[in-house]
Design an enzyme around this catalytic site. Structure first.
Site, PDB file in Angstrom:
ATOM      1  CE  LYS A 199     -28.468 -12.657 -15.281  1.00 34.45           C
ATOM      2  NZ  LYS A 199     -27.449 -11.629 -15.172  1.00 34.45           N
TER       3      LYS A 199
ATOM      4  CD  GLU B  82     -27.583  -5.528  -7.203  1.00 30.77           C
ATOM      5  OE1 GLU B  82     -27.795  -5.422  -8.432  1.00 30.77           O
ATOM      6  OE2 GLU B  82     -28.487  -5.501  -6.358  1.00 30.77           O
TER       7      GLU B  82
ATOM      8  NE  ARG C 145     -34.935  -2.004 -10.877  1.00 31.70           N
ATOM      9  CZ  ARG C 145     -36.229  -1.839 -10.677  1.00 31.70           C
ATOM     10  NH1 ARG C 145     -36.646  -1.006  -9.751  1.00 31.70           N
ATOM     11  NH2 ARG C 145     -37.119  -2.515 -11.390  1.00 31.70           N
TER      12      ARG C 145
ATOM     13  CB  CYS D 120     -30.565   6.143  36.520  1.00 37.22           C
ATOM     14  SG  CYS D 120     -29.582   4.631  36.493  1.00 37.22           S
TER      15      CYS D 120
ATOM     16  CE  LYS E 298     -32.650 -11.494  -6.989  1.00 35.93           C
ATOM     17  NZ  LYS E 298     -32.469 -10.284  -6.238  1.00 35.93           N
TER      18      LYS E 298
ATOM     19  CD  GLU F 203     -25.004 -13.697 -13.644  1.00 37.10           C
ATOM     20  OE1 GLU F 203     -24.385 -14.203 -14.599  1.00 37.10           O
ATOM     21  OE2 GLU F 203     -25.522 -12.580 -13.674  1.00 37.10           O
TER      22      GLU F 203
ATOM     23  CE1 TYR G 103      -2.640   2.340  -6.899  1.00 36.64           C
ATOM     24  CE2 TYR G 103      -3.169   3.837  -5.084  1.00 36.64           C
ATOM     25  CZ  TYR G 103      -3.415   3.360  -6.364  1.00 36.64           C
ATOM     26  OH  TYR G 103      -4.421   3.915  -7.108  1.00 36.64           O
ATOM     27  CG  ASP G 104      -0.827   5.053  -0.200  1.00 38.29           C
ATOM     28  OD1 ASP G 104      -1.740   4.820  -1.026  1.00 38.29           O
ATOM     29  OD2 ASP G 104      -0.892   4.760   1.006  1.00 38.29           O
TER      30      ASP G 104
ATOM     31  CG  ASP H 138     -29.205  -8.655  -0.540  1.00 35.49           C
ATOM     32  OD1 ASP H 138     -29.941  -7.846  -1.139  1.00 35.49           O
ATOM     33  OD2 ASP H 138     -29.464  -9.101   0.592  1.00 35.49           O
TER      34      ASP H 138
ATOM     35  CE1 TYR I 155     -27.212  -7.418 -12.973  1.00 33.45           C
ATOM     36  CE2 TYR I 155     -25.866  -7.497 -10.985  1.00 33.45           C
ATOM     37  CZ  TYR I 155     -27.011  -7.083 -11.652  1.00 33.45           C
ATOM     38  OH  TYR I 155     -27.930  -6.321 -11.011  1.00 33.45           O
TER      39      TYR I 155
ATOM     40  CB  CYS J 212     -24.756   5.003  38.250  1.00 34.06           C
ATOM     41  SG  CYS J 212     -26.001   3.820  37.714  1.00 34.06           S
TER      42      CYS J 212
ATOM     43  CE  LYS K  49     -35.947 -13.098  -3.226  1.00 30.19           C
ATOM     44  NZ  LYS K  49     -35.470 -11.717  -3.126  1.00 30.19           N
TER      45      LYS K  49
ATOM     46  CB  CYS L 162     -28.204   5.102  40.714  1.00 29.30           C
ATOM     47  SG  CYS L 162     -28.080   6.402  39.471  1.00 29.30           S
TER      48      CYS L 162
ATOM     49  CB  CYS M 194     -27.352   7.318  34.496  1.00 33.44           C
ATOM     50  SG  CYS M 194     -26.885   7.318  36.223  1.00 33.44           S
TER      51      CYS M 194
ATOM     52  CG  ASP N  58      -1.959  -1.065   1.184  1.00 36.73           C
ATOM     53  OD1 ASP N  58      -1.980  -1.809   0.175  1.00 36.73           O
ATOM     54  OD2 ASP N  58      -2.733  -1.172   2.147  1.00 36.73           O
TER      55      ASP N  58
ATOM     56  CB  SER O  33     -37.937  -6.615 -11.293  1.00 37.54           C
ATOM     57  OG  SER O  33     -37.574  -7.047 -10.030  1.00 37.54           O
ATOM     58  CG  LEU O  34     -33.853 -10.793 -12.059  1.00 34.84           C
ATOM     59  CD1 LEU O  34     -32.715 -11.308 -11.191  1.00 34.84           C
ATOM     60  CD2 LEU O  34     -33.729 -11.358 -13.472  1.00 34.84           C
TER      61      LEU O  34
HETATM   62  S1  IVH Z   1     -30.050  -9.638 -14.117  1.00 31.90           S
HETATM   63  C1  IVH Z   1     -32.522  -7.683 -17.382  1.00 31.90           C
HETATM   64  N1  IVH Z   1     -28.217 -10.642 -12.527  1.00 31.90           N
HETATM   65  O1  IVH Z   1     -31.712  -8.393  -8.580  1.00 31.90           O
HETATM   66  C2  IVH Z   1     -31.497  -8.035 -16.350  1.00 31.90           C
HETATM   67  N2  IVH Z   1     -29.800  -9.129 -11.597  1.00 31.90           N
HETATM   68  O2  IVH Z   1     -34.484  -8.837  -7.932  1.00 31.90           O
HETATM   69  C3  IVH Z   1     -32.077  -8.185 -14.995  1.00 31.90           C
HETATM   70  N3  IVH Z   1     -29.434  -8.655  -9.194  1.00 31.90           N
HETATM   71  O3  IVH Z   1     -32.933  -5.628 -10.344  1.00 31.90           O
HETATM   72  C4  IVH Z   1     -31.111  -8.282 -13.915  1.00 31.90           C
HETATM   73  N4  IVH Z   1     -27.666  -9.947  -8.950  1.00 31.90           N
HETATM   74  O4  IVH Z   1     -30.595  -5.447  -9.267  1.00 31.90           O
HETATM   75  C5  IVH Z   1     -29.285  -9.825 -12.628  1.00 31.90           C
HETATM   76  N5  IVH Z   1     -26.524 -11.595 -11.235  1.00 31.90           N
HETATM   77  C6  IVH Z   1     -27.585 -10.780 -11.343  1.00 31.90           C
HETATM   78  C7  IVH Z   1     -28.073 -10.054 -10.241  1.00 31.90           C
HETATM   79  C8  IVH Z   1     -29.197  -9.230 -10.401  1.00 31.90           C
HETATM   80  C9  IVH Z   1     -28.505  -9.105  -8.356  1.00 31.90           C
HETATM   81  C10 IVH Z   1     -30.499  -7.716  -8.825  1.00 31.90           C
HETATM   82  C11 IVH Z   1     -30.824  -6.690  -9.870  1.00 31.90           C
HETATM   83  C12 IVH Z   1     -32.295  -6.846 -10.153  1.00 31.90           C
HETATM   84  C13 IVH Z   1     -32.768  -7.520  -8.897  1.00 31.90           C
HETATM   85  C14 IVH Z   1     -34.053  -8.259  -9.121  1.00 31.90           C
END
Ligand code: IVH
Length: 699
Positions: free
Chosen positions: A320, A196, A158, A438, A137, A135, A58-59, A139, A248, A461, A344, A441, A456, A55, A104-105
């Protein structure tokens, strides 16, 4: 991203630049090389987790580049590593349209859901078997990035899926997001990619510890921490929080031949590979390809068990369809693509009822409300009480006795109340009233203007005294093993222990007559207490329980003086000059060392044989490499370069960056080059192999 040959070249250039930096011989002509080399080391550090330099090195290079760019502003490029940092505060985050809506998914929870989904996918495509890419998901908080002509031009949240907030300045603080990437090599002029933003469990814990040191309530989970950080208006603070980003999905691109013309990449896994090769953190190493849903289901079940082993939180897996042409044929609903589904994992959230609130007195007198809940089982543990921190927190979360509450236990994090559910109230719920006195006491509680905590202020105390002693003996403080909370309370109640110095004057004859104390346990306790006298100073400082002085600050303090009572002599200004010490912390330290009782306690502790001298002098005397200089060359096999360098520094040695007669040891790895040749000509330099170096370190 970097071939072995490029890696060797860049490392060679790094060494040359370091040598030049030490000789103060860098000139404007080196700026471009410095940028390139720094980008390379960011990649090694943030993407591969395998740095090749320390480090500090690098610095040093970073600072040199900064200096050159300041003197010659024409050298600054938009993707220079120095250009992540923004000056000043962000005014607001303008709303921006996504090029393609962020959908969304669809969710699935078991094998049946996945079988159904696969059946539909096969019907839609007319195929017998489909190849899937799986892959994690992640969080965290979703983001979209746009690169134009290889430069990052926009980063957005988003939002509602159609439009989000422009958070480009904050995205630039994330070191694993490249400021430039050679999309042009793939014939891509403009591209929108999705991913993400995350905070690792480790950084999350660190962040919550910092909040706790300041008496602020912790955040419920790393997701909230990541999302919250992206909206901070001070980019430097964003930078300090060390966010990470996984990319992703490619949602849109334009090549000079037109939008979506002849994509070079035909598959989703190909896109992940492209992103990885361009220097992005994509789930390239985490992804798995399977033909047919059966193997996908097996993998989902197997992976759920490994979930806790990851350094970041995931809430499932995403499956996917791998072939992009097939994806296009399957299309999407208004809510989600038909070619992807989330699997999930079992929730780490649960709902329960808040039955009562108890008020506990901490060692600083802070009154902490603790919610008592109907016991619920979340991912392996039963939760029946949760701290609700302070009055403001109770108000913000809108908590009432009798409420239904959603609680969460993220990874190894302490459970938190995520929210109450006012829509489920029936009118019988009771407002939580904070006490005026308190609970132990009975003295009147007080609250400072800028604080959320009631206290307190009676220093005598009994609740506070006991908590202070418990803290003093605890694992992270003086670590007096056989003591424990129960014994502290018992001895205190019996009048055998009144204050911290009392620990070292325990009447063992009387203790040995107590029920449950055999000769062996008395001896263990006596030995543990005796041993604790040798603890390094930073532990003692932390153990004293000075407000706002957590473990990190305690280390800074211990390293900055020779003798603990000397803090009495430092002015507020001098205290504020210490690393990580702001006016609030300085004020607290100043108060502590100007309180007669505390100084008297330190005197007593010293008389009783505790160590009040600095770790600094202890380390110098003990570190067996004190005064010796080291340089590493070639590739180390057993250690990472950064680890080896850390070992040198920890043992009191110093690192040099070039061969000279000041050098004592040259540690030689594989493929060592010119440094070794040079060192051989200076007889005073000792040349060590990696194994010999380890032997030296281990004494
Ligand atoms: S694909 C059209 N891949 O989960 C593409 N989403 O619950 C749609 N998320 O809004 C997203 N990991 O923010 C994709 N490997 C992953 C993900 C992922 C997390 C999130 C993403 C999405 C949410 C849906």
């Amino acid at each position: 991203m970097y071939s072995p040959e490029q890696t060797r070249q860049l490392q060679k250039q790094t060494n040359e630049l370091l040598e030049k930096a030490h000789a103060h011989a860098l000139h404007p002509g080196d700026a471009y090389r410095l940028q390139e080399v720094l980008r390379f080391h960011e990649y090694r550090y943030y993407l591969l987790n395998d740095p090749l330099i320390s480090d500090a090195q690098y610095d040093l290079l970073y600072k040199e580049l900064e200096k050159l760019e300041q003197a010659h502003p024409e050298l600054v490029t938009r993707d220079s590593p120095t250009q992540r940092v923004a000056k000043g505060l962000t005014k607001d985050f303008p709303t921006v349209q996504h090029l393609v809506p962020m959908l969304s998914l669809e969710n699935s929870y078991d094998a049946d859901d996945l079988l159904d989904w696969d059946r539909k996918a096969r019907e839609l495509t007319g195929l017998q078997e489909i190849e899937y890419c799986i892959e994690p998901k992640f969080d965290g908080a979703s983001i979209s990035l746009i690169y134009e002509n290889d430069l990052l031009v926009r980063g957005a949240t988003r939002g509602d899926g159609v439009a989000g907030d422009d958070i480009t300045t904050n995205i630039r603080q994330i070191r694993s997001v490249p400021l430039s990437a050679r999309f042009s090599e793939y014939g891509i002029q403009q591209i929108e990619i999705r991913g993400e933003v995350l905070m690792t469990k480790k950084n999350f814990k660190k962040y919550n510890d910092q909040l706790a040191e300041q008496n602020l309530p912790p955040l419920a989970n790393p997701r909230n921490a990541a999302a919250g950080t992206l909206r901070i208006k001070d980019p430097r603070e964003v930078s300090r929080r060390n966010l990470e980003a996984f990319l992703y999905h490619v949602s849109y691109f334009v090549s000079p031949r037109g939008q979506h013309a002849d994509p070079i990449v035909q598959t989703h896994s190909g896109n992940l590979e492209m992103l990885w090769n361009l220097g992005f953190r994509s789930p390239q190493q985490e992804k798995k390809l399977f033909s047919g849903i059966g193997k996908v289901i097996d993998y989902c079940h197997q992976f759920e068990k490994e979930r806790d082993g990851l350094p970041y939180e995931i809430d499932g897996l995403v499956i996917k369809v791998n072939d992009i042409a097939l994806q296009d044929r399957m299309g999407m609903t208004t809510h989600h693509p038909r070619w992807a589904i989330a699997f999930k994992f079992k929730a780490r959230q649960a709902t329960t009822h808040l039955r009562a609130v108890e008020f506990q007195v901490g060692r600083t007198g802070a009154i902490t409300p603790v919610a008592k809940l109907d016991p619920v089982f979340i991912s392996g543990v039963t939760v029946s009480s949760i701290s609700v921190h302070n009055e403001d927190y109770i108000r913000e979360k809108d908590l009432k006795i009798g409420d239904s509450v959603l609680i969460e236990r993220a990874g190894d994090v302490i459970p938190q109340i995520v929210k109450s559910m006012p829509e489920l109230r029936d009118g019988s719920e009771i407002t939580i009233r904070f006490p005026k006195h308190c609970p132990v006491c009975h003295s009147t509680l007080s609250k400072e203007e800028d604080e959320a905590v009631w206290r307190c202020v009676n220093i005598e105390c009994p609740a506070q005294v006991v908590e202070r002693i418990i803290h003093f003996t605890s694992k992270d403080a003086m670590d007096i093993r056989s003591f424990g909370e129960a014994n502290v309370r018992r001895f205190y109640d019996l009048g055998l222990l009144k204050d911290i110095p009392g620990i070292y004057r325990l009447p063992f004859e009387r203790i040995s007559q107590l029920e449950g104390f055999k000769e062996k346990s008395v001896n263990n306790l006596r030995t543990a207490i005796e041993e604790s006298k040798k603890q390094p100073l930073h532990r003692l400082i932390y153990a004293l329980g000075i407000r706002f002085v957590g473990e990190t600050t305690a280390k800074v303090l211990a390293a900055s003086i020779d003798y603990l009572p000397d803090f009495r002599k430092l002015t507020m200004e001098e205290l504020e000059n210490l690393e990580d010490v702001g006016p609030k912390v300085a004020g607290s330290i100043h108060r502590f060392f100007h309180t007669e009782g505390n100084l008297h306690m330190l005197e007593e502790l010293e008389k009783l044989g505790l160590n009040l001298k600095s770790d600094k002098s202890a380390m110098v005397a003990g570190g067996n490499l004190h005064g010796q200089t080291f340089l590493f060359t070639g590739t180390l096999v057993q250690l990472k370069r950064s680890q080896a360098e850390e070992m040198v520094e920890k043992n009191g040695g110093k690192l040099l960056y070039s061969v000279s007669s000041n050098l004592n040891y040259l540690v030689v790895g594989e493929d060592a080059g010119s440094k070794l040749e040079k060192a051989k000509k200076i007889p005073s330099i000792r040349i060590l192999s990696e194994t010999e170096f380890l032997q030296l370190i281990n004494g």
